[in-house]
Design a protein around this motif. Structure first.
Motif, short mmCIF file in Angstrom:
data_model
loop_
_atom_site.label_atom_id
_atom_site.label_comp_id
_atom_site.label_asym_id
_atom_site.label_seq_id
_atom_site.Cartn_x
_atom_site.Cartn_y
_atom_site.Cartn_z
N HIS A 127 118.64 109.70 -41.15
CA HIS A 127 118.90 109.46 -39.96
C HIS A 127 120.06 108.28 -39.96
O HIS A 127 119.49 107.04 -40.84
N VAL A 128 121.24 108.40 -39.21
CA VAL A 128 121.98 106.86 -39.37
C VAL A 128 121.91 106.67 -37.88
O VAL A 128 122.50 107.60 -37.05
N ILE A 129 121.55 105.34 -37.64
CA ILE A 129 121.66 105.17 -36.30
C ILE A 129 122.61 103.65 -36.08
O ILE A 129 122.78 103.08 -37.27
N ASP A 130 122.97 103.16 -34.91
CA ASP A 130 123.65 102.09 -35.00
C ASP A 130 123.31 100.89 -33.72
O ASP A 130 122.20 101.61 -33.05
N ASP A 131 123.90 100.16 -33.44
CA ASP A 131 123.53 99.41 -32.25
C ASP A 131 123.82 99.69 -30.83
O ASP A 131 123.66 99.00 -30.01
N LEU A 132 124.44 101.00 -30.73
CA LEU A 132 124.78 101.43 -29.46
C LEU A 132 123.86 102.60 -29.28
O LEU A 132 124.17 103.57 -28.31
N ASP A 133 122.93 102.92 -29.83
CA ASP A 133 121.89 103.88 -29.94
C ASP A 133 122.50 105.58 -30.37
O ASP A 133 121.91 106.43 -29.80
N ARG A 134 123.78 105.42 -31.09
CA ARG A 134 124.18 106.60 -31.68
C ARG A 134 123.21 106.87 -32.94
O ARG A 134 122.68 106.01 -33.39
N GLU A 135 123.05 108.41 -32.88
CA GLU A 135 122.29 108.59 -34.05
C GLU A 135 122.79 110.02 -34.37
O GLU A 135 123.39 110.74 -33.88
N VAL A 136 122.60 110.10 -35.86
CA VAL A 136 123.11 111.58 -36.60
C VAL A 136 122.05 111.71 -37.56
O VAL A 136 121.65 110.87 -38.36
N LYS A 137 121.54 112.91 -37.69
CA LYS A 137 120.55 113.38 -38.67
C LYS A 137 121.37 114.20 -39.59
O LYS A 137 122.19 115.23 -39.35
N ILE A 138 121.14 113.82 -40.74
CA ILE A 138 122.00 114.59 -41.98
C ILE A 138 121.11 115.17 -42.80
O ILE A 138 120.20 114.93 -43.32
#
Length: 138
Positions: A127-138
């Motif tokens: 799971h890659v997440i950022d400080d804008l609440d974007r997320e992607v599951k790889i």
């Protein structure tokens, strides 16, 4: 060495993400490397201590916060590789959660995609997440 406020914000974001995404965990078993936490990660994985760790027989989660200046270096790549190697040995459900800035999100995401493909890793969800609440599951 004390961590930056940004780093601690990312650690807290990982904890919130886990609390909101993994309903079957016992939050009291969540080890967090923060001044407020009484239960710290003690497990050394590839000479690195994760920022967040949760391990049971059914589920293993490693969380790592990365500031913008800590993304494209050998230390970070070695940490991610070590965490994945550790998770490969765990039974059942396995997750690696990485948090960084919106600026580093694409770099981190692309690194993880390439790493999983080139190492034929199918049983670990990154799971890659950022400080804008974007997320992607790889």
């Amino acid at each position: 060495m004390p961590e930056s406020r940004t780093h601690m914000d990312y650690v807290n974001r990982i904890v919130s993400y886990i609390e909101n995404s993994f309903f079957k965990i016992d939050i009291s078993l969540l080890a967090i490397d923060s001044p407020e936490s009484e239960y710290k990660p003690s497990q050394v994985v590839g000479l690195a201590v994760p920022d967040v760790c949760y391990t049971t027989r059914e589920l293993s989660i490693i969380g790592e916060a990365k500031t913008e200046h800590d993304i494209s270096n050998n230390h970070t790549r070695k940490q991610i590789n070590a965490y994945i190697d550790y998770l490969k040995l765990r039974p059942r459900e396995k997750h690696l959660i990485l948090c960084s800035s919106m600026y580093s999100f694409p770099t981190l995401k692309n690194y993880c995609i390439r790493y999983k493909r080139s190492n034929d890793i199918n049983d670990i969800i990154i799971h890659v997440i950022d400080d804008l609440d974007r997320e992607v599951k790889i």
